[in-house]
Each structure stands twice: as structure tokens, then as C-alpha cells.
Write a protein that holds these residues in place. Structure first.
Motif, PDB file in Angstrom:
ATOM      1  N   GLU A 133       0.874  -1.178   0.000  1.00 12.08           N
ATOM      2  CA  GLU A 133       0.000   0.000   0.000  1.00 12.08           C
ATOM      3  C   GLU A 133       0.909   1.225   0.000  1.00 12.08           C
ATOM      4  OE1 GLU A 133      -3.199   1.975  -0.616  1.00 12.08           O
ATOM      5  OE2 GLU A 133      -3.451  -0.156  -0.228  1.00 12.08           O
ATOM      6  N   LEU A 134       1.228   1.713  -1.198  1.00 14.82           N
ATOM      7  CA  LEU A 134       2.117   2.851  -1.354  1.00 14.82           C
ATOM      8  C   LEU A 134       1.311   4.030  -1.880  1.00 14.82           C
ATOM      9  CD1 LEU A 134       5.070   0.997  -3.131  1.00 14.82           C
ATOM     10  CD2 LEU A 134       4.728   1.349  -0.678  1.00 14.82           C
ATOM     11  N   ASN A 135       1.207   5.073  -1.098  1.00 21.89           N
ATOM     12  CA  ASN A 135       0.462   6.275  -1.500  1.00 21.89           C
ATOM     13  C   ASN A 135       1.437   7.417  -1.718  1.00 21.89           C
ATOM     14  OD1 ASN A 135      -2.360   5.436  -1.393  1.00 21.89           O
ATOM     15  ND2 ASN A 135      -1.930   5.064   0.772  1.00 21.89           N
ATOM     16  N   GLY A 136       1.243   8.156  -2.803  1.00 14.18           N
ATOM     17  CA  GLY A 136       2.101   9.290  -3.102  1.00 14.18           C
ATOM     18  C   GLY A 136       3.451   8.893  -3.670  1.00 14.18           C
ATOM     19  N   LEU A 137       3.553   7.691  -4.226  1.00 13.91           N
ATOM     20  CA  LEU A 137       4.816   7.208  -4.796  1.00 13.91           C
ATOM     21  C   LEU A 137       5.218   8.081  -5.984  1.00 13.91           C
ATOM     22  CD1 LEU A 137       6.132   3.770  -5.338  1.00 13.91           C
ATOM     23  CD2 LEU A 137       5.610   4.993  -7.412  1.00 13.91           C
ATOM     24  N   THR A 138       6.430   8.594  -5.942  1.00 19.67           N
ATOM     25  CA  THR A 138       6.946   9.393  -7.053  1.00 19.67           C
ATOM     26  C   THR A 138       8.125   8.717  -7.741  1.00 19.67           C
ATOM     27  OG1 THR A 138       8.353  10.654  -5.544  1.00 19.67           O
ATOM     28  CG2 THR A 138       6.173  11.592  -6.072  1.00 19.67           C
ATOM     29  N   ALA A 139       8.744   7.737  -7.066  1.00 22.92           N
ATOM     30  CA  ALA A 139       9.870   7.001  -7.655  1.00 22.92           C
ATOM     31  C   ALA A 139       9.890   5.586  -7.089  1.00 22.92           C
ATOM     32  CB  ALA A 139      11.190   7.707  -7.358  1.00 22.92           C
ATOM     33  N   LEU A 140      10.241   4.647  -7.948  1.00 21.63           N
ATOM     34  CA  LEU A 140      10.407   3.248  -7.558  1.00 21.63           C
ATOM     35  C   LEU A 140      11.765   2.812  -8.072  1.00 21.63           C
ATOM     36  CD1 LEU A 140       8.726   0.772  -6.344  1.00 21.63           C
ATOM     37  CD2 LEU A 140       8.576   0.050  -8.724  1.00 21.63           C
ATOM     38  N   GLU A 141      12.546   2.173  -7.199  1.00 23.62           N
ATOM     39  CA  GLU A 141      13.894   1.754  -7.571  1.00 23.62           C
ATOM     40  C   GLU A 141      14.051   0.262  -7.341  1.00 23.62           C
ATOM     41  OE1 GLU A 141      17.550   4.290  -6.807  1.00 23.62           O
ATOM     42  OE2 GLU A 141      17.753   2.748  -5.255  1.00 23.62           O
ATOM     43  N   ILE A 142      14.623  -0.408  -8.323  1.00 26.77           N
ATOM     44  CA  ILE A 142      14.920  -1.836  -8.213  1.00 26.77           C
ATOM     45  C   ILE A 142      16.415  -1.991  -8.394  1.00 26.77           C
ATOM     46  CG2 ILE A 142      14.511  -4.138  -9.147  1.00 26.77           C
ATOM     47  CD1 ILE A 142      11.884  -2.927 -10.375  1.00 26.77           C
ATOM     48  N   GLU A 143      17.082  -2.500  -7.373  1.00 28.08           N
ATOM     49  CA  GLU A 143      18.509  -2.790  -7.460  1.00 28.08           C
ATOM     50  C   GLU A 143      18.655  -4.297  -7.610  1.00 28.08           C
ATOM     51  OE1 GLU A 143      22.669  -2.220  -4.988  1.00 28.08           O
ATOM     52  OE2 GLU A 143      20.768  -1.817  -4.002  1.00 28.08           O
ATOM     53  N   ILE A 144      19.441  -4.710  -8.583  1.00 31.69           N
ATOM     54  CA  ILE A 144      19.650  -6.136  -8.847  1.00 31.69           C
ATOM     55  C   ILE A 144      21.137  -6.433  -8.746  1.00 31.69           C
ATOM     56  CG2 ILE A 144      19.378  -8.035 -10.482  1.00 31.69           C
ATOM     57  CD1 ILE A 144      17.131  -6.320 -11.815  1.00 31.69           C
ATOM     58  N   ILE A 145      21.479  -7.348  -7.849  1.00 32.16           N
ATOM     59  CA  ILE A 145      22.839  -7.872  -7.769  1.00 32.16           C
ATOM     60  C   ILE A 145      22.742  -9.264  -8.373  1.00 32.16           C
ATOM     61  CG2 ILE A 145      24.766  -8.496  -6.259  1.00 32.16           C
ATOM     62  CD1 ILE A 145      23.517  -6.458  -4.231  1.00 32.16           C
ATOM     63  N   PRO A 146      23.166  -9.434  -9.625  1.00 36.08           N
ATOM     64  CA  PRO A 146      22.890 -10.683 -10.339  1.00 36.08           C
ATOM     65  C   PRO A 146      23.595 -11.913  -9.773  1.00 36.08           C
ATOM     66  CG  PRO A 146      24.285  -9.269 -11.658  1.00 36.08           C
ATOM     67  CD  PRO A 146      23.877  -8.475 -10.461  1.00 36.08           C
ATOM     68  N   ASP A 147      24.724 -11.715  -9.113  1.00 35.99           N
ATOM     69  CA  ASP A 147      25.443 -12.842  -8.512  1.00 35.99           C
ATOM     70  C   ASP A 147      26.147 -12.338  -7.267  1.00 35.99           C
ATOM     71  OD1 ASP A 147      26.913 -15.089  -7.846  1.00 35.99           O
ATOM     72  OD2 ASP A 147      27.715 -15.387  -9.858  1.00 35.99           O
ATOM     73  N   ILE A 148      25.610 -12.697  -6.091  1.00 38.25           N
ATOM     74  CA  ILE A 148      26.179 -12.168  -4.849  1.00 38.25           C
ATOM     75  C   ILE A 148      27.594 -12.674  -4.596  1.00 38.25           C
ATOM     76  CG2 ILE A 148      23.934 -11.747  -3.788  1.00 38.25           C
ATOM     77  CD1 ILE A 148      24.436 -14.258  -2.072  1.00 38.25           C
ATOM     78  N   ASP A 149      28.027 -13.712  -5.325  1.00 40.46           N
ATOM     79  CA  ASP A 149      29.404 -14.206  -5.227  1.00 40.46           C
ATOM     80  C   ASP A 149      30.331 -13.427  -6.153  1.00 40.46           C
ATOM     81  OD1 ASP A 149      28.750 -16.136  -3.332  1.00 40.46           O
ATOM     82  OD2 ASP A 149      28.136 -17.544  -4.887  1.00 40.46           O
ATOM     83  N   ARG A 150      29.787 -12.347  -6.761  1.00 42.25           N
ATOM     84  CA  ARG A 150      30.532 -11.453  -7.645  1.00 42.25           C
ATOM     85  C   ARG A 150      31.010 -12.152  -8.917  1.00 42.25           C
ATOM     86  NH1 ARG A 150      27.989  -7.744  -5.560  1.00 42.25           N
ATOM     87  NH2 ARG A 150      28.656  -6.961  -3.572  1.00 42.25           N
ATOM     88  N   GLY A 151      30.181 -13.047  -9.424  1.00 40.42           N
ATOM     89  CA  GLY A 151      30.472 -13.705 -10.695  1.00 40.42           C
ATOM     90  C   GLY A 151      30.297 -12.753 -11.855  1.00 40.42           C
ATOM     91  N   ASP A 152      30.397 -13.285 -13.050  1.00 39.78           N
ATOM     92  CA  ASP A 152      30.365 -12.486 -14.267  1.00 39.78           C
ATOM     93  C   ASP A 152      28.960 -12.393 -14.852  1.00 39.78           C
ATOM     94  OD1 ASP A 152      31.735 -10.905 -16.061  1.00 39.78           O
ATOM     95  OD2 ASP A 152      32.052 -12.549 -17.470  1.00 39.78           O
TER      96      ASP A 152
END
Length: 157
Positions: free
Chosen positions: A127-146
Motif C-alpha cells: 500500500e504505497l500512497n504518493g509514490l513518485t519514484a520506484l527503484e529496483i537494485e539487482i545484484i545478479p550474482d552475490i558471489d561477484r560472478g560475471d
């Protein structure tokens, strides 16, 4: 013959008819990287598209900046991986200040092990009211792969 010119009413897209927002019309996207063969708009298209993919490996950010404040009750995300075994982490944040400050909605890790586990689908009730920005951060491999970050589908309602 009596007649009059009437205004043509636009029909909602299939996504809008199901309650999903037309993100291409109401928001601007900012991306840290984008493979030209897999643009962000693919995440908003009907199923069957490849979705978005980063051009370079490593953590990536997708930010949606809305023209007008929004009320969001559902966030639908689909991630797919058909090649690499990896553990991915993603974080979804929201802002009512145009992206100056953010609050975290969810932080989650998921293990991809193709061919048995290739898809992660998230349906977040919120339930998000007044949302002006949405951010999605993706770390594709937490083991720091390629690995390169990707997102198959993104929908908001």
C-alpha cells in the motif's frame, strides 16, 4: 439526416484493463546499463518478450520516476536465468520525494539452478500512497560472478 461528431473514447490496453499501470505513459526510466538487444521496454510488453538485460556485469539499478504521484498496491516482478547457476539479490525501494530519499519494500535472494529452477516470480502486495519514484537494485550474482542483471517482467497496479 441528423448527425453529430462525437469524441472517440480510447480503449484501455489489455494491461490497463487488468488493472496494470501504463508505465510507458506515466513514468520515465533511468538505468545504469542496458543491452541494446534487450531494452527496458521489453519488461513492459506482453509476455513472450525477452525482457531487459544489462550491457555489463555487476549490480544494476532500474529507477522509475513518475510524472504524478501514484498509489500502488501490487508489484509484479519476473526474473529468469537459463544459463548460469547463481544467487541473485534484488531490492525494491520507493520514494515520495522524487528519489531524494527511499524506503525499502523488500530485499530478497534467490538461487537459480538451470534447468530445474530458471524462473523467480514475485507478486508483492503493498500500500504505497504518493509514490513518485520506484527503484529496483539487482545484484545478479552475490558471489561477484560475471553475471549480467536481467528482468523479464515488471508490472505495477
Amino acid at each position: 439526416m441528423r448527425k453529430r461528431v462525437i469524441e472517440r473514447q480510447a480503449r484501455p490496453s489489455p494491461a490497463e484493463a487488468e488493472g496494470w499501470l501504463d508505465l510507458e505513459r506515466i513514468a520515465r526510466a533511468e538505468l545504469t546499463s542496458e543491452d541494446p538487444q534487450h531494452p527496458f521496454e521489453n519488461t513492459l510488453a506482453p509476455p513472450g518478450r525477452d525482457g531487459w538485460r544489462a550491457e555489463v556485469p555487476g549490480p544494476q539499478t532500474i529507477r522509475l520516476l513518475f510524472d504524478e504521484p501514484q498509489r500502488i498496491q501490487r508489484i509484479h516482478l519476473v526474473f529468469e536465468e537459463h544459463e548460469l547457476n547463481r544467487t541473485q539479490e534484488f531490492v525494491v525501494r520507493w520514494s515520495t520525494s522524487g528519489g531524494h530519499t527511499y524506503r525499502e519494500i523488500v530485499r530478497q535472494q534467490y538461487n537459480f539452478s538451470p534447468p530445474t529452477t530458471e524462473r523467480e516470480e514475485e507478486e508483492l502486495q503493498t500500500e504505497l500512497n504518493g509514490l513518485t519514484a520506484l527503484e529496483i537494485e539487482i545484484i545478479p550474482d552475490i558471489d561477484r560472478g560475471d553475471a549480467r542483471a536481467s528482468l523479464k517482467e515488471l508490472r505495477l497496479a
